[in-house]
Design a protein around this motif. Structure first.
Motif, PDB file in Angstrom:
ATOM      1  N   CYS A   1       0.834  -1.214   0.000  1.00  0.00           N
ATOM      2  CA  CYS A   1       0.000   0.000   0.000  1.00  0.00           C
ATOM      3  C   CYS A   1       0.863   1.256   0.000  1.00  0.00           C
ATOM      4  N   GLU A   2       1.936   1.238   0.793  1.00  0.00           N
ATOM      5  CA  GLU A   2       2.802   2.399   0.861  1.00  0.00           C
ATOM      6  C   GLU A   2       3.498   2.648  -0.470  1.00  0.00           C
ATOM      7  N   GLN A   3       3.886   1.573  -1.145  1.00  0.00           N
ATOM      8  CA  GLN A   3       4.541   1.744  -2.440  1.00  0.00           C
ATOM      9  C   GLN A   3       3.585   2.350  -3.457  1.00  0.00           C
ATOM     10  N   VAL A   4       2.336   1.913  -3.433  1.00  0.00           N
ATOM     11  CA  VAL A   4       1.342   2.488  -4.344  1.00  0.00           C
ATOM     12  C   VAL A   4       1.165   3.966  -4.046  1.00  0.00           C
ATOM     13  N   ARG A   5       1.083   4.319  -2.770  1.00  0.00           N
ATOM     14  CA  ARG A   5       0.902   5.727  -2.402  1.00  0.00           C
ATOM     15  C   ARG A   5       2.126   6.558  -2.757  1.00  0.00           C
TER      16      ARG A   5
ATOM     17  N   ARG B   1      -1.698   8.149 -11.615  1.00  0.00           N
ATOM     18  CA  ARG B   1      -2.685   9.225 -11.595  1.00  0.00           C
ATOM     19  C   ARG B   1      -4.087   8.637 -11.687  1.00  0.00           C
ATOM     20  N   PRO B   2      -5.097   9.434 -11.345  1.00  0.00           N
ATOM     21  CA  PRO B   2      -6.474   8.934 -11.445  1.00  0.00           C
ATOM     22  C   PRO B   2      -6.777   8.359 -12.822  1.00  0.00           C
ATOM     23  N   GLY B   3      -7.345   7.164 -12.816  1.00  0.00           N
ATOM     24  CA  GLY B   3      -7.673   6.493 -14.068  1.00  0.00           C
ATOM     25  C   GLY B   3      -6.650   5.462 -14.497  1.00  0.00           C
ATOM     26  N   ASP B   4      -5.422   5.535 -13.937  1.00  0.00           N
ATOM     27  CA  ASP B   4      -4.386   4.570 -14.298  1.00  0.00           C
ATOM     28  C   ASP B   4      -4.739   3.195 -13.738  1.00  0.00           C
ATOM     29  N   LYS B   5      -4.369   2.189 -14.505  1.00  0.00           N
ATOM     30  CA  LYS B   5      -4.631   0.804 -14.094  1.00  0.00           C
ATOM     31  C   LYS B   5      -3.362   0.181 -13.537  1.00  0.00           C
ATOM     32  N   LEU B   6      -3.487  -0.451 -12.387  1.00  0.00           N
ATOM     33  CA  LEU B   6      -2.352  -1.152 -11.799  1.00  0.00           C
ATOM     34  C   LEU B   6      -2.094  -2.452 -12.556  1.00  0.00           C
ATOM     35  N   PRO B   7      -0.867  -2.966 -12.490  1.00  0.00           N
ATOM     36  CA  PRO B   7      -0.595  -4.270 -13.123  1.00  0.00           C
ATOM     37  C   PRO B   7      -1.522  -5.347 -12.573  1.00  0.00           C
TER      38      PRO B   7
ATOM     39  N   GLU C   1       4.096   6.033  -5.298  1.00  0.00           N
ATOM     40  CA  GLU C   1       4.044   6.245  -6.748  1.00  0.00           C
ATOM     41  C   GLU C   1       3.007   7.313  -7.104  1.00  0.00           C
ATOM     42  N   MET C   2       1.924   7.371  -6.340  1.00  0.00           N
ATOM     43  CA  MET C   2       0.927   8.416  -6.558  1.00  0.00           C
ATOM     44  C   MET C   2       1.523   9.783  -6.226  1.00  0.00           C
ATOM     45  N   ALA C   3       2.241   9.860  -5.103  1.00  0.00           N
ATOM     46  CA  ALA C   3       2.853  11.124  -4.693  1.00  0.00           C
ATOM     47  C   ALA C   3       3.904  11.584  -5.706  1.00  0.00           C
ATOM     48  N   ALA C   4       4.592  10.630  -6.311  1.00  0.00           N
ATOM     49  CA  ALA C   4       5.629  10.967  -7.294  1.00  0.00           C
ATOM     50  C   ALA C   4       5.039  11.313  -8.650  1.00  0.00           C
TER      51      ALA C   4
END
Length: 297
Positions: free
Chosen positions: A63-67, A76-82, A69-72
């Protein structure tokens, strides 16, 4: 030779006298001792506080890694995760850990999970309702009192009046006037839920008039919780509510900041007193019922 021998004996006697003179009889040396360097004065400071190290669970790290990547800006909204399998392979973790992380992110409103051929985990825009739910939970758990809640709402709405007066648009003024007109069609003895719905829209329009996203989230969160208390308490329709709303819309439309603040503050303080009274009455009734049940046993 005799004179030479006497000189030798005299030198011998002088040397012997110096060598055998006690140390305490000697004249102290005038040699200067090196100056002592002042020892540094220790500054007052608190001792380091070391906290126990807790190993995070795998899904929390995901979860922290996903967050991060969002902060960096990488996500972005709408992007699909692997896909789940691919993400597990990249992170070197089990699919179960990835599945748990995605569920946690979904609950937090960070991702949306969709099923089907075009499904997957998609980054969301962020759900303002999460703020409302969080504050409501703390209110119901007793962490936030009704007094604190209504006081905070009054202070926030005072600032909202200033921003709304500065940034109001004609379309928003028209929407507020239409909202007040709808309120006039309701019977005085009508359902509280109908008045609450119209009031919620009224404050939502004011929050939008501030043109500040953070203010909108806070105003709508506090308003939603307070109006829920109004509905549950079944507070009677204020006789001067319609007149109050019309004056308030006029002050905002004509950008009279001080008058708008005063009008809003007086109304919210009156509502606050009614809610506090209703809360005390409910608590007293609860106590009476509890005593009655105890007496009947």
């Amino acid at each position: 030779m005799a004179g030479s021998n006497e000189v030798d004996r005299a030198l011998t006697r002088k040397t012997t006298t110096v060598a055998t003179t006690p140390a305490r009889a000697r004249k102290p040396s005038a040699r200067r001792l090196p100056a002592k360097t002042a020892e540094p004065v220790a500054k007052d400071r608190s001792q380091p506080r070391f906290a126990p190290i807790r190993t995070k669970r795998v899904f929390e790290e995901i979860c922290e890694q996903v967050r991060r990547e969002m902060a960096a800006g990488s996500l972005r909204p709408g992007d699909k995760l692997p896909a789940e399998r691919e993400l597990a392979a990249k992170l070197g973790v089990s699919r179960a850990a990835v599945r748990e992380a995605l569920r946690s992110l979904e609950i937090a409103g960070v991702v949306g999970l969709h099923k089907g051929a075009r499904g997957g985990a998609f980054i969301l825009k962020g759900d303002p309702d999460l703020v409302t739910r969080s504050i409501r939970d703390m209110f119901h758990l007793g962490r936030i009192s009704l007094d604190n809640l209504t006081e905070a709402r009054t202070l926030v709405m005072q600032l909202a009046m200033q921003l709304a007066c500065e940034r109001i648009r004609p379309t928003t003024v028209a929407a507020l006037e239409k909202n007040v007109d709808r309120l006039t069609t309701l019977p005085v003895s009508g359902k509280a839920s109908e008045r609450v719905a119209i009031s919620a829209e009224f404050y939502r329009l004011i929050s939008q008039a501030t043109d500040n996203t953070v203010m909108q989230v806070i105003i709508e969160a506090l308003t939603d919780i307070v109006l829920q208390q109004v509905e549950e308490s079944n507070i009677e329709f204020f006789p001067n509510l319609i007149a109050h709303r019309r004056r308030l819309v006029e002050y905002i439309a004509t950008r009279q900041v001080d008058e708008a603040k005063r009008e809003m503050t007086e109304h919210l303080q009156r509502l606050r007193r009614h809610l506090m009274r209703a809360e005390r009455t409910a608590a007293e009734n609860k106590t009476v019922r509890a005593l009655a049940e105890e007496a009947s046993q």
